[in-house]
Structure formats: C-alpha cells, structure tokens
Motif scaffolding. Structure first.
Motif, PDB file in Angstrom:
ATOM      1  N   LYS A 254      36.580  32.087  44.539  1.00 40.75           N
ATOM      2  CA  LYS A 254      37.437  33.235  44.847  1.00 40.75           C
ATOM      3  C   LYS A 254      36.746  34.548  44.539  1.00 40.75           C
ATOM      4  CE  LYS A 254      42.062  35.116  44.283  1.00 40.75           C
ATOM      5  NZ  LYS A 254      43.413  34.943  43.685  1.00 40.75           N
ATOM      6  N   SER A 255      35.942  34.599  43.469  1.00 38.25           N
ATOM      7  CA  SER A 255      35.261  35.843  43.109  1.00 38.25           C
ATOM      8  C   SER A 255      34.254  36.265  44.172  1.00 38.25           C
ATOM      9  CB  SER A 255      34.554  35.691  41.759  1.00 38.25           C
ATOM     10  OG  SER A 255      33.423  34.835  41.857  1.00 38.25           O
ATOM     11  N   ILE A 256      33.697  35.291  44.914  1.00 34.03           N
ATOM     12  CA  ILE A 256      32.683  35.590  45.920  1.00 34.03           C
ATOM     13  C   ILE A 256      33.286  35.785  47.309  1.00 34.03           C
ATOM     14  CG2 ILE A 256      30.684  34.619  47.148  1.00 34.03           C
ATOM     15  CD1 ILE A 256      29.827  33.379  44.473  1.00 34.03           C
ATOM     16  N   THR A 257      34.273  34.977  47.672  1.00 31.00           N
ATOM     17  CA  THR A 257      34.807  35.011  49.037  1.00 31.00           C
ATOM     18  C   THR A 257      36.126  35.778  49.158  1.00 31.00           C
ATOM     19  OG1 THR A 257      36.121  32.981  48.820  1.00 31.00           O
ATOM     20  CG2 THR A 257      33.785  32.746  49.443  1.00 31.00           C
ATOM     21  N   GLY A 258      36.824  35.980  48.034  1.00 29.95           N
ATOM     22  CA  GLY A 258      38.100  36.670  48.092  1.00 29.95           C
ATOM     23  C   GLY A 258      39.273  35.747  48.388  1.00 29.95           C
ATOM     24  N   MET A 259      39.011  34.466  48.542  1.00 24.83           N
ATOM     25  CA  MET A 259      40.093  33.501  48.760  1.00 24.83           C
ATOM     26  C   MET A 259      39.815  32.246  47.943  1.00 24.83           C
ATOM     27  SD  MET A 259      39.386  31.941  52.595  1.00 24.83           S
ATOM     28  CE  MET A 259      39.556  33.516  53.412  1.00 24.83           C
ATOM     29  N   THR A 260      40.831  31.437  47.729  1.00 25.46           N
ATOM     30  CA  THR A 260      40.653  30.209  46.965  1.00 25.46           C
ATOM     31  C   THR A 260      40.087  29.113  47.862  1.00 25.46           C
ATOM     32  OG1 THR A 260      42.856  29.344  47.465  1.00 25.46           O
ATOM     33  CG2 THR A 260      42.664  30.813  45.557  1.00 25.46           C
ATOM     34  N   PRO A 261      39.490  28.081  47.270  1.00 28.84           N
ATOM     35  CA  PRO A 261      39.034  26.951  48.079  1.00 28.84           C
ATOM     36  C   PRO A 261      40.162  26.327  48.900  1.00 28.84           C
ATOM     37  CG  PRO A 261      38.071  26.845  45.894  1.00 28.84           C
ATOM     38  CD  PRO A 261      39.081  27.950  45.855  1.00 28.84           C
ATOM     39  N   SER A 262      41.353  26.241  48.317  1.00 28.15           N
ATOM     40  CA  SER A 262      42.485  25.664  49.052  1.00 28.15           C
ATOM     41  C   SER A 262      42.837  26.493  50.274  1.00 28.15           C
ATOM     42  CB  SER A 262      43.712  25.557  48.135  1.00 28.15           C
ATOM     43  OG  SER A 262      43.468  24.655  47.075  1.00 28.15           O
ATOM     44  N   GLN A 263      42.745  27.819  50.150  1.00 26.34           N
ATOM     45  CA  GLN A 263      42.999  28.690  51.297  1.00 26.34           C
ATOM     46  C   GLN A 263      41.946  28.491  52.379  1.00 26.34           C
ATOM     47  OE1 GLN A 263      43.125  32.345  48.994  1.00 26.34           O
ATOM     48  NE2 GLN A 263      45.329  32.560  49.326  1.00 26.34           N
ATOM     49  N   SER A 264      40.684  28.302  51.966  1.00 24.23           N
ATOM     50  CA  SER A 264      39.619  28.047  52.936  1.00 24.23           C
ATOM     51  C   SER A 264      39.820  26.710  53.624  1.00 24.23           C
ATOM     52  CB  SER A 264      38.249  28.072  52.247  1.00 24.23           C
ATOM     53  OG  SER A 264      37.854  29.380  51.940  1.00 24.23           O
ATOM     54  N   ARG A 265      40.215  25.682  52.840  1.00 25.66           N
ATOM     55  CA  ARG A 265      40.452  24.367  53.445  1.00 25.66           C
ATOM     56  C   ARG A 265      41.537  24.454  54.514  1.00 25.66           C
ATOM     57  NH1 ARG A 265      37.593  20.608  54.566  1.00 25.66           N
ATOM     58  NH2 ARG A 265      38.092  21.868  56.364  1.00 25.66           N
TER      59      ARG A 265
END
Length: 274
Positions: A254-265
């Motif tokens: 989240k610190s790098i992409t601005g979203m959580t892994p679950s949001q990306s999935r």
C-alpha cells in the motif's frame, strides 16, 4: 515533477505527449506502465535502468519501453536536460508485425542525423496537434504515430546494447533474479565481497534508492504483475514475492502503490493479461 502525459493516459487518452525541461529530476524508484513509452532526449545526458540493464543516452537518441518493463531514469547532479515523452496504447499500433517488433525492442535507439531530424519533427507534430487539436485530431495523431513507428523499425534495426556491466548493475540483476528469496544487506555484501557501507553508498549513488527500498519496490512491482497475469490469491503472491508475512506485504504494497493487495486482486481479477 508532475507527469502530465501520464495523467492524460490515466484519464483515457490513447496517445499522449509532453515536453519537459528540468535539472536534478531523478526518479526515486522504478515503475512500469501498461502502455508504450518513447523517451526522446533533446538536451543533456541521462542514464536509464531498464529491468537490470543500464543504458545512457545523448541528444537525438531515444528509448522505447514496452509495457510492463520496469525502468527509472537519472542524471548527474546539476546537469540540465530536456526530453520529449510519448505514451501510446498498443491498440493504436495498426500492424501485428510492427507491434511484435516494438514489444521486442525495449532499449536505446541511436538514429543517424537524417533520421534524428525526421523523428524529432514527427514528435513535435504530435505535441502540436495535442496542444492545438484540429479536425479529426485522433485520426491525425494515430496516423503520425504509426508512420513514426514504422520509420523507427525500418531504419533502426536493433536497439543499442546496454552499458558495460559494473558491480552495482550485477547487484541489481541479482535482486531481480532473487527477489522471491530472503535478501539482506549483509547477505548481498558477502555475496559480492564488499562492505555493507560501500554497498549502501554506491547503490544510493547509482540508483537514487536504498537497498531495502529497491528490494521492496522490485517485489511490489512483481506482485502487481502477478495480480494482472495470474489468478493467485493475496497470500500466495505474498509468498511468491519474498515477503515474510502477509502483514508486512500489505503495509509495503500500500505504501508503494496506494492500494492494498486485496484491492489490486479485485481490480485485476477480470482484466488478466493472457
């Protein structure tokens, strides 16, 4: 510096360009796009790290980055530079053969004098049309883009080779090849027979990033690609990219992409790249 062309692409543009002049504008971390980038240098000297290869370019030379190629650029301190950026979606490329050539053509292109002038002029035409659109603007830019790309692949057969490898480039290559394993500063220093202090100093000088930052960014970028390209769940991808636990993965991602892994999935679930 704000990437206006990148904002245009995020807002739905299929082609976007921008002329930027700056000094000490060095990227802190590698990144990738889901579209092509053509980076044409008008003034100064720049270094580009593409995956684990180092390239340098001078005025009149350019780089093409194919989608999902990790890269970042930097230059020597207080040296001004000017570049033209061109972003374009692969759907804008008319020919399958042309698309294949470009997808395999990431690297530096060093055109002769005549080709430099023509390529530069065509990039300026795209910039002018974007800034002052006329009738059938999208069709005009589409046509100029394809003429430009055909000229590049016809007249410049292969990208130039990367710079001679050095120890830092070898370390970067090691990180890219082993990001899914445990990597520590001490282990890297022992592996390459150098002191941790020297490694930290030289790595920061060459990449504008610390060792830990670079490892984390590499892991997260690969995690993003796994979300795009596979059906693996968050826990599996966390393990496959070298994170020690899911909590750490969530925080760093989240610190790098601005979203959580679950949001990306969830975001990439129905948009896999086959």
């Amino acid at each position: 510096m704000i990437d206006q062309a990148g904002i245009m692409m995020a807002q739905g543009s299929k082609i976007a360009c921008e002329c930027i002049q700056s000094v000490n504008d060095n990227m802190a971390k590698s990144h990738f796009h889901d579209y092509f980038e053509l980076y044409y240098l008008e003034k100064g000297t720049r270094f580009h790290m593409i995956q684990d290869e180092l390239y340098s370019i001078t005025p009149g030379e350019f780089i093409i980055f194919s989608p999902y190629k990790m890269h970042h650029s930097y230059g020597e301190e207080n040296v001004p530079f000017k570049r033209l950026l061109l972003y374009f979606k692969k759907e804008e490329i008319d020919s399958p053969e042309l698309l294949e050539s470009l997808e395999n053509g990431t690297g530096v292109y060093k055109p002769d004098s005549a080709a430099k002038r023509t390529i530069h002029q065509m990039l300026l035409q795209l910039q002018e049309e974007q800034d002052s659109p006329g009738r059938y603007c999208a069709s005009y830019m589409h046509s100029i883009l394809n003429l430009l790309l055909v000229k590049i692949v016809r007249e410049i057969n292969f990208p130039a080779l990367p710079e001679k490898r050095n120890r830092i480039v070898d370390i970067i290559s090691y990180i890219h090849q082993n990001y899914n394993e445990e990597i520590t500063l001490e282990r890297l220093a022992r592996h390459f027979y150098i002191s941790p202090y020297y490694l930290c100093r030289e790595f920061k000088k060459s990449t504008n990033s610390t060792i830990i930052q670079y490892i984390q960014i590499t892991r997260v970028m690969n995690a993003q690609r796994m979300f795009m390209e596979t059906d693996k769940n968050v826990t599996e991808i966390s393990k496959d990219t070298g994170f020690s636990n899911i909590t750490h993965f969530n925080r760093v991602y989240k610190s790098i992409t601005g979203m959580t892994p679950s949001q990306s999935r969830k975001l990439y679930k129905n948009t896999r790249i086959d």
